[in-house]
Design an enzyme around this catalytic site. Sequence first.
Site, PDB file in Angstrom:
ATOM      1  N   ARG A 104       0.812  -1.208   0.000  1.00 25.86           N
ATOM      2  CA  ARG A 104       0.000   0.000   0.000  1.00 25.86           C
ATOM      3  C   ARG A 104       0.849   1.263   0.000  1.00 25.86           C
ATOM      4  O   ARG A 104       0.552   2.226  -0.724  1.00 25.86           O
ATOM      5  CB  ARG A 104      -0.966  -0.008   1.193  1.00 25.86           C
ATOM      6  N   LYS A 139       2.502  24.890  -3.428  1.00 27.88           N
ATOM      7  CA  LYS A 139       1.207  24.328  -3.029  1.00 27.88           C
ATOM      8  C   LYS A 139       1.291  22.809  -3.087  1.00 27.88           C
ATOM      9  O   LYS A 139       0.679  22.147  -3.929  1.00 27.88           O
ATOM     10  CB  LYS A 139       0.098  24.874  -3.914  1.00 27.88           C
ATOM     11  N   ASP A 223       0.424  38.394 -12.113  1.00 27.62           N
ATOM     12  CA  ASP A 223      -0.584  37.623 -11.380  1.00 27.62           C
ATOM     13  C   ASP A 223      -1.996  37.914 -11.869  1.00 27.62           C
ATOM     14  O   ASP A 223      -2.436  39.060 -11.885  1.00 27.62           O
ATOM     15  CB  ASP A 223      -0.489  37.937  -9.886  1.00 27.62           C
TER      16      ASP A 223
END
Length: 283
Positions: A104, A139, A223
Amino acid sequence: MTAQPAFPDMILEPLVRAALLEDLGSYGDLTTRTVIPAGTRYTARIVARESGVASGMQVATIAFRLVDPALAVRVLVTDGTSFDKGDTLVEIEGEAASILSAERVALNFAGRLSGIATQTAAFVTQTRGTRARITCTRKTTPGLRMVEKQAVLHGGGFNHRYSLSDAILIKDNHIAAAGGVRPVLQAVKARASHMVRVEIEVDHLDQLAEVLDEGGADVVLLDNMDTPTLAEAVAMTGDRLVLEASGNMRLSRVAEVAATGVSFISVGALTHSAGTLDLGLDF
């Protein structure tokens, strides 16, 4: 994709070890210890249930070897390589109990990182024929930044700074707190090391004009500008500064942004919104 240098295993081992300890808990793999006779040996394969770009194969290998150094692990599709649905990515041979105990954690890393690499490759494809490079942001998943940024490289993208200590990136809140574009750039010129690169974020062309007039920055982050404004910013700047476009960078928009002539397009979605690729382990 271009092959990327691997991290030394010793740098990745603490990250993988922590994930294994989380999964194995206080008593190890109770199910496997209960139902699998000792000495049972198998060959297992990590198989792609969908096509994509590989990342996390090195990390998955470390997971298996930390659980059992005697396992024979063979990577068939290396990090940064494209694969098709049905392809075998990794073969593992040895104690069945060891394979199952690591399964896993190995799949979690490989699926997550391959998802990032695959999504990055899709964005990179949209920039072909332009100078623009796709770059990630900070992020990232807490604790996983190193491997997630490596996955961006595997997908053909580029890395932005790794941490707050890498470079000076002056954002809108820094500008507000410092009293404006000129005061913040004057502070940088007075105090920053000559070894540190400086990027400043601007929201409109009047701020860009101030940056060009004042100096002190190496890169300007444009931006949340629309595409015509980005093209105007490129025309204003020429080759005096590196320009990076950021904000609202959907896959469907990237080609037109790249065509404006910006050097970089930063995309938070490479890491914060990438899906996990469907990989499975079969005996």
